[in-house]
Design an enzyme around this catalytic site. Structure first.
Site, mmCIF file in Angstrom:
data_model
loop_
_atom_site.group_PDB
_atom_site.id
_atom_site.type_symbol
_atom_site.label_atom_id
_atom_site.label_comp_id
_atom_site.label_asym_id
_atom_site.label_seq_id
_atom_site.Cartn_x
_atom_site.Cartn_y
_atom_site.Cartn_z
ATOM 1 N N CYS A 40 -2.980 -1.874 9.214
ATOM 2 C CA CYS A 40 -3.422 -1.239 7.956
ATOM 3 C C CYS A 40 -4.325 -0.033 8.147
ATOM 4 C CB CYS A 40 -4.127 -2.261 7.080
ATOM 5 S SG CYS A 40 -2.980 -3.454 6.391
ATOM 6 N N THR A 97 0.857 -1.185 0.000
ATOM 7 C CA THR A 97 0.000 0.000 0.000
ATOM 8 C C THR A 97 0.893 1.234 0.000
ATOM 9 O OG1 THR A 97 -1.655 -1.208 1.225
ATOM 10 C CG2 THR A 97 -1.842 1.188 1.260
ATOM 11 N N GLU A 121 -3.367 -5.140 -2.785
ATOM 12 C CA GLU A 121 -3.783 -6.339 -2.067
ATOM 13 C C GLU A 121 -4.841 -5.945 -1.045
ATOM 14 O OE1 GLU A 121 -2.579 -9.589 -2.468
ATOM 15 O OE2 GLU A 121 -4.425 -9.689 -1.289
HETATM 16 C C1 UDX Z 1 -7.899 -4.451 6.670
HETATM 17 C C2 UDX Z 1 -8.845 -4.493 5.465
HETATM 18 O O1 UDX Z 1 -10.080 -5.120 5.854
HETATM 19 C C3 UDX Z 1 -8.199 -5.264 4.326
HETATM 20 O O2 UDX Z 1 -9.036 -5.274 3.187
HETATM 21 C C4 UDX Z 1 -6.867 -4.592 4.003
HETATM 22 O O3 UDX Z 1 -6.203 -5.271 2.967
HETATM 23 C C5 UDX Z 1 -5.981 -4.536 5.235
HETATM 24 O O4 UDX Z 1 -6.672 -3.877 6.294
HETATM 25 P P1 UDX Z 1 -7.237 -6.151 8.612
HETATM 26 O O5 UDX Z 1 -6.214 -5.173 9.062
HETATM 27 O O6 UDX Z 1 -6.898 -7.608 8.576
HETATM 28 O O7 UDX Z 1 -7.753 -5.785 7.128
HETATM 29 O O8 UDX Z 1 -8.468 -5.956 9.597
HETATM 30 P P2 UDX Z 1 -10.046 -5.766 9.494
HETATM 31 O O9 UDX Z 1 -10.729 -7.069 9.496
HETATM 32 O O10 UDX Z 1 -10.396 -4.797 8.437
HETATM 33 O O11 UDX Z 1 -10.319 -5.092 10.914
HETATM 34 C C6 UDX Z 1 -9.676 -3.867 11.254
HETATM 35 C C7 UDX Z 1 -10.039 -3.421 12.639
HETATM 36 O O12 UDX Z 1 -11.383 -2.977 12.677
HETATM 37 C C8 UDX Z 1 -9.932 -4.485 13.729
HETATM 38 O O13 UDX Z 1 -9.326 -3.896 14.865
HETATM 39 C C9 UDX Z 1 -11.366 -4.879 13.997
HETATM 40 O O14 UDX Z 1 -11.553 -5.339 15.313
HETATM 41 C C10 UDX Z 1 -12.070 -3.548 13.774
HETATM 42 N N1 UDX Z 1 -13.486 -3.676 13.394
HETATM 43 C C11 UDX Z 1 -13.838 -4.325 12.250
HETATM 44 C C12 UDX Z 1 -14.475 -3.082 14.185
HETATM 45 O O15 UDX Z 1 -14.187 -2.473 15.216
HETATM 46 N N2 UDX Z 1 -15.787 -3.192 13.785
HETATM 47 C C13 UDX Z 1 -16.160 -3.841 12.659
HETATM 48 O O16 UDX Z 1 -17.366 -3.877 12.376
HETATM 49 C C14 UDX Z 1 -15.160 -4.431 11.859
#
Ligand code: UDX
Length: 445
Positions: free
Chosen positions: A268, A124, A151
């Protein structure tokens, strides 16, 4: 195809193993000798469901090799850039030093004597980076077609997101002939994905770069939106989980990413929205993204609020009280504690004089490295023993499944703050607990 993957972090290691599983001959490069050695023996350096199987299978096929030697990439016809772009110290902007090192490796070791090599960027990056990499490679004398292929993988689903993505985006050079070379090469690498009918979007460089940060900004905004609704629910006695359910039935809104709680973290979303704001400032369009500043501050406010709520539940003070913290990683099914709201809150409780006893099924080792002062125990039962307050901060399945009556028999005072709105308030209240959610009450309806 002979390919290289430069950078063996979350993204690169999973990508390398999955590409070898697709049938390609993959050389995966990283400067971290310990990581390379472990990966080469089939030991994942991070917790990711399903990754170990793919890794072992790919290694056993003989098509996957890990190395610290950059000259090993010389044979490859296509190179993936999968290095990290963390937040730069003292700034919101992305630190591109690993991308710069990769460009230097490519100039020193990639070979274009038999025709152009294809360089595929997956990291990214701030918009404009793909063109700058293409220019630097050309100026350095390497005939390279650069393709930007963001990605979207989520931790916990990394293998599925790599092998069965919901879309692929190719950012191609303006020169159509060279763009066609890049498209054809990447189609060949991704043959199983393309054959599965996955939507494939061909766009220019800046669009491809923006797609990634736009997607993450949207997701972050969605979470902060529902968290701001949680603040209103707290002020009015409404229940944010029921509100989310109700608005989620509208398929223009959708039910996903509307889980209110202590907010988002990880490697991320937080750094991507900050780097996006920094880049918009450089481009003179910072106003377009001022809303992201609010998204970030709503998110950070959740952590303050959780600590205040904890203190409120305990009569205003936390000093000397035993607080059991369930979960430290930024989300379940991951051992990642980067910018983890759970870990941040645990640290703040400690700072307020609480006797914090925390537990996490996967993140304990990582926490011991960054917060050696926090007391970590192996099981939830040990953490609960004699606790004055319990805080569920990461919704691991095992914690969500805890029986409230059993938990009550362990604690000193049955008080629980459900930082992820993951528990059944009625069941906990009926078992005699003082239950508090985040924008959620234990009302009958
Ligand atoms: C994220 C993006 O989803 C992904 O597409 C990108 O490539 C990388 O960043 P990730 O970091 O694995 O992926 O986490 P994600 O599942 O998006 O969750 C991020 C954060 O948001 C977590 O701390 C999660 O607990 C929080 N979250 C998620 C919430 O607080 N509420 C929600 O409804 C969803």
């Amino acid at each position: 195809m002979k390919i290289s993957v430069i950078g063996c972090g979350y993204l690169g290691a999973v990508h390398a193993a999955c590409m070898a599983d697709f049938g390609h001959e993959v050389i995966a490069l990283d400067i971290d000798a310990v990581k390379v050695e472990r990966l080469g023996r089939g030991i994942p350096p991070f917790h990711e469901p399903g990754f170990e199987d793919v890794l072992k299978r790919a290694l056993a096929s003989g098509r996957l090799r890990f190395t610290t030697d950059p000259s090993a990439i010389g044979e490859a016809a296509l190179h993936f850039i999968a290095v990290g772009t963390p937040q730069r110290g003292g700034s919101y902007a992305a630190d591109l030093s690993q991308v710069d090192t990769t460009v230097a490796f490519l100039l020193d070791h990639a070979r274009s004597d038999g025709g152009p090599v294809v360089v595929v960027g997956k990291s990214t990056v701030p918009v404009g980076t793909a063109q700058s990499i293409a220019d630097r490679l050309t100026e350095g004398g390497l005939d390279a077609v650069v393709v930007w292929n963001p990605e979207f993988l989520r931790e916990g689903y990394a293998v599925a997101d790599t092998t069965r993505p919901d879309r692929v985006v190719y950012g191609l050079p303006e020169d159509e002939e060279r763009g066609e070379i890049g498209r054809a090469a990447l189609d060949e690498v991704y043959r199983p994905i393309i054959d599965a009918g996955t939507p494939r979007l061909l766009v220019n460089y800046p669009t491809a770069e923006l797609v990634k940060v736009a997607a993450n900004s949207f997701l972050a905004t969605k979470i902060s939106f529902i968290n701001s609704m949680a603040e209103l629910c707290d002020a009015t006695g409404a229940d944010v989980t029921r509100l989310a359910e109700a608005i989620g039935h509208d398929d223009r809104i959708g039910p996903k990413f509307l889980q209110a709680g202590i907010g988002f973290g990880g490697g991320c979303l937080p750094k991507d929205i900050r780097a996006f704001m920094a880049r918009a400032g450089e481009l003179g369009v910072d106003q377009s993204l001022t809303f992201l500043r609010e998204v970030d501050s709503i998110n950070m406010r959740r952590r303050d609020h959780a600590v205040e709520l904890a203190a409120q539940m305990c009569g205003g003070r936390l000093v000397g009280l035993k607080v059991a913290v369930l979960g430290l990683t930024f989300k379940p099914d991951s051992d990642d504690v980067r910018d983890s709201p759970a870990l941040d809150i645990a640290g703040r409780l400690w700072g307020r004089g609480a006797n914090v006893v925390a537990t996490d099924p996967a993140g304990a080792d990582a926490v011991r490295r960054v917060r050696p002062d926090l007391q970590i125990v192996d099981t939830a039962d040990e953490a609960l023993e004699g606790a004055d307050l319990v805080m569920l901060l990461t919704a691991w399945r095992d914690y969500v499944a805890i029986d409230p009556s059993h938990a009550k028999s362990l604690v000193a005072v049955p008080r629980i703050l459900d930082g992820r709105n993951a528990l059944d308030p009625k069941a906990w209240s009926q078992a005699g607990w003082d239950y508090r959610g985040m924008g959620r009450t234990a009302s009958s309806w």
